[in-house]
Motif scaffolding. Sequence first.
Motif, mmCIF file in Angstrom:
data_model
loop_
_atom_site.group_PDB
_atom_site.id
_atom_site.type_symbol
_atom_site.label_atom_id
_atom_site.label_comp_id
_atom_site.label_asym_id
_atom_site.label_seq_id
_atom_site.Cartn_x
_atom_site.Cartn_y
_atom_site.Cartn_z
ATOM 1 N N LEU A 171 49.123 -43.459 3.849
ATOM 2 C CA LEU A 171 49.612 -44.652 4.535
ATOM 3 C C LEU A 171 49.630 -44.448 6.044
ATOM 4 N N ALA A 172 50.140 -43.308 6.498
ATOM 5 C CA ALA A 172 50.184 -43.027 7.934
ATOM 6 C C ALA A 172 48.782 -42.939 8.524
ATOM 7 N N SER A 173 47.850 -42.334 7.781
ATOM 8 C CA SER A 173 46.471 -42.230 8.268
ATOM 9 C C SER A 173 45.828 -43.608 8.390
ATOM 10 N N LEU A 174 46.019 -44.459 7.384
ATOM 11 C CA LEU A 174 45.444 -45.805 7.424
ATOM 12 C C LEU A 174 46.051 -46.633 8.549
ATOM 13 N N LEU A 175 47.344 -46.514 8.774
ATOM 14 C CA LEU A 175 47.977 -47.225 9.893
ATOM 15 C C LEU A 175 47.403 -46.746 11.224
ATOM 16 N N GLY A 176 47.164 -45.437 11.321
ATOM 17 C CA GLY A 176 46.555 -44.905 12.537
ATOM 18 C C GLY A 176 45.152 -45.432 12.757
ATOM 19 N N VAL A 177 44.368 -45.531 11.667
ATOM 20 C CA VAL A 177 43.015 -46.094 11.771
ATOM 21 C C VAL A 177 43.077 -47.549 12.246
ATOM 22 N N ALA A 178 44.011 -48.318 11.683
ATOM 23 C CA ALA A 178 44.136 -49.729 12.063
ATOM 24 C C ALA A 178 44.499 -49.866 13.536
ATOM 25 N N VAL A 179 45.410 -49.039 14.014
ATOM 26 C CA VAL A 179 45.823 -49.090 15.420
ATOM 27 C C VAL A 179 44.659 -48.706 16.327
ATOM 28 N N SER A 180 43.931 -47.649 15.932
ATOM 29 C CA SER A 180 42.789 -47.202 16.739
ATOM 30 C C SER A 180 41.692 -48.257 16.778
ATOM 31 N N ALA A 181 41.372 -48.845 15.618
ATOM 32 C CA ALA A 181 40.308 -49.857 15.569
ATOM 33 C C ALA A 181 40.673 -51.105 16.360
ATOM 34 N N ALA A 182 41.959 -51.466 16.375
ATOM 35 C CA ALA A 182 42.402 -52.658 17.101
ATOM 36 C C ALA A 182 42.528 -52.411 18.591
ATOM 37 N N GLY A 183 42.466 -51.151 19.004
ATOM 38 C CA GLY A 183 42.611 -50.832 20.416
ATOM 39 C C GLY A 183 44.020 -51.061 20.936
ATOM 40 N N TRP A 184 44.992 -51.044 20.034
ATOM 41 C CA TRP A 184 46.369 -51.317 20.422
ATOM 42 C C TRP A 184 47.081 -50.028 20.796
ATOM 43 N N GLN A 185 47.852 -50.064 21.854
ATOM 44 C CA GLN A 185 48.628 -48.916 22.280
ATOM 45 C C GLN A 185 50.080 -49.127 21.904
ATOM 46 N N PRO A 186 50.602 -48.356 20.943
ATOM 47 C CA PRO A 186 52.008 -48.515 20.548
ATOM 48 C C PRO A 186 52.939 -48.255 21.724
ATOM 49 N N PRO A 187 54.133 -48.813 21.699
ATOM 50 C CA PRO A 187 55.106 -48.559 22.771
ATOM 51 C C PRO A 187 55.378 -47.072 22.938
ATOM 52 N N ALA A 188 55.701 -46.698 24.157
ATOM 53 C CA ALA A 188 55.921 -45.281 24.455
ATOM 54 C C ALA A 188 57.038 -44.693 23.614
ATOM 55 N N VAL A 189 58.070 -45.494 23.326
ATOM 56 C CA VAL A 189 59.178 -44.971 22.538
ATOM 57 C C VAL A 189 58.723 -44.620 21.119
ATOM 58 N N VAL A 190 57.751 -45.375 20.591
ATOM 59 C CA VAL A 190 57.231 -45.093 19.252
ATOM 60 C C VAL A 190 56.372 -43.832 19.260
ATOM 61 N N THR A 191 55.441 -43.758 20.199
ATOM 62 C CA THR A 191 54.543 -42.597 20.249
ATOM 63 C C THR A 191 55.311 -41.312 20.551
ATOM 64 N N HIS A 192 56.289 -41.396 21.442
ATOM 65 C CA HIS A 192 57.053 -40.193 21.775
ATOM 66 C C HIS A 192 57.883 -39.733 20.576
ATOM 67 N N SER A 193 58.472 -40.674 19.871
ATOM 68 C CA SER A 193 59.256 -40.313 18.682
ATOM 69 C C SER A 193 58.370 -39.666 17.626
ATOM 70 N N CYS A 194 57.177 -40.213 17.427
ATOM 71 C CA CYS A 194 56.239 -39.631 16.454
ATOM 72 C C CYS A 194 55.776 -38.253 16.901
ATOM 73 N N ASP A 195 55.569 -38.082 18.210
ATOM 74 C CA ASP A 195 55.173 -36.773 18.721
ATOM 75 C C ASP A 195 56.236 -35.716 18.423
ATOM 76 N N VAL A 196 57.487 -36.064 18.718
ATOM 77 C CA VAL A 196 58.578 -35.111 18.518
ATOM 78 C C VAL A 196 58.743 -34.788 17.034
ATOM 79 N N LEU A 197 58.709 -35.833 16.204
ATOM 80 C CA LEU A 197 58.875 -35.625 14.772
ATOM 81 C C LEU A 197 57.682 -34.885 14.182
ATOM 82 N N GLY A 198 56.479 -35.262 14.589
ATOM 83 C CA GLY A 198 55.277 -34.619 14.065
ATOM 84 C C GLY A 198 55.156 -33.162 14.462
ATOM 85 N N ALA A 199 55.741 -32.796 15.602
ATOM 86 C CA ALA A 199 55.678 -31.400 16.043
ATOM 87 C C ALA A 199 56.404 -30.472 15.082
ATOM 88 N N ALA A 200 57.280 -31.034 14.265
ATOM 89 C CA ALA A 200 58.019 -30.200 13.302
ATOM 90 C C ALA A 200 57.213 -29.914 12.049
#
Length: 375
Positions: A171-200
């Motif tokens: 699900l996360a991979s497909l959502l990432g593909v959809a965001v990339s294909a649409a050329g949409w940049q998620p809000p900084a608060v979303v990307t930063h939160s995912c970065d911090v969480l994903g680093a674990a």
Amino acid sequence: MHALLSGFAPIWILTGIGYAAGRGGLLGEQAESVLGRFVFHVAMPAALFTMVSGSRPGAFAHPSMVAFAAGTALVSALGYAVSRRFFGRERAEAAVSGMASGYVNSANLGIPVAVHVLGDASFVAQVILFQVLFVSPVVLTLLDSGTQGGGAATGGLRRMLTMPVRNPVILASLLGVAVSAAGWQPPAVVTHSCDVLGAAAVPTALITLGLSLCGGPGGRKGRAAGDGTGRAGGRREVGVAVTGRTEAGGGVTGRTEVGVGGRTEVAAARRTEVAVTVRTEAGATGRTEVGVAVALKTVVQPLVAFLVAGPLLGLPDHQVLAVVLCSALPTAQNAYLYAREYGLDTGLARHCVVASTVVSMGTLSFGTWVLGPSR
């Protein structure tokens, strides 16, 4: 060699910390189960969404990826077939064996090795995306379908169609593909939160792997869940005592207790009248299966990649080196995490992760020496 050691050091250190914590009972008996679910359902999806959403749609349009994909597909399929044919594994267990044979540790080991040996990690980024978007869904589909028993065809089709919304990794991979294909940049608060969480994800996965090696309660059995909902998935693990008469006449074949890890057929030096499949942690068949998977991963996969990249496609030397080194990386800890999440034996996967990590230090050094610019 310094580049290799700098890449391998965090793997050994974090796995060792997990092992020490498990031996000392520091995190409790349920630590492996809880941390494994955290990685699979929370940290890993966050890391994958960040990675895929920031990728370029045309990242795979490169001949080097053809060579790497060919080696991965061939060796993974071979590992799956050998597991089914010669070691009697069922579909889900064979999927883990195939993954252990062909799924490389591209993230926490591939990136530092590529930076130090190749000079940049651009090709490793493509390898990561390829495994996330193409290899993982195939493996997870086999795991999902193979741990549900013999349901009706319509039920199996419905499960396959709904798998993307039930499996957080896909699900996360497909959502990432959809965001990339649409050329949409998620809000900084979303990307930063995912970065911090994903680093674990990576360090927690390595700690969990170390916990499983100590042989505690979490290390002896996987979670009894076939689809992440708590329903029992694979076959039940029970104790079995086998006493039989051999073809040559009386005599007791002995007693065999069920454990975990590899899989072997109950037999003495001579064939017994009754063939009973059991699991054993340190049996000869288990060690052989691990050895075959490690050989496929560390020797056959880079060799196939070299043959495709060099003689077949005629790629430049630096691209051949990149393909071979990435193919020679050891088994990723994802194989262990997936086996644990789907209630399967974790023994094969975790032994392959550890053994291939040791062996790959030699194969990576050899590949760099043979194909590197100084040859």
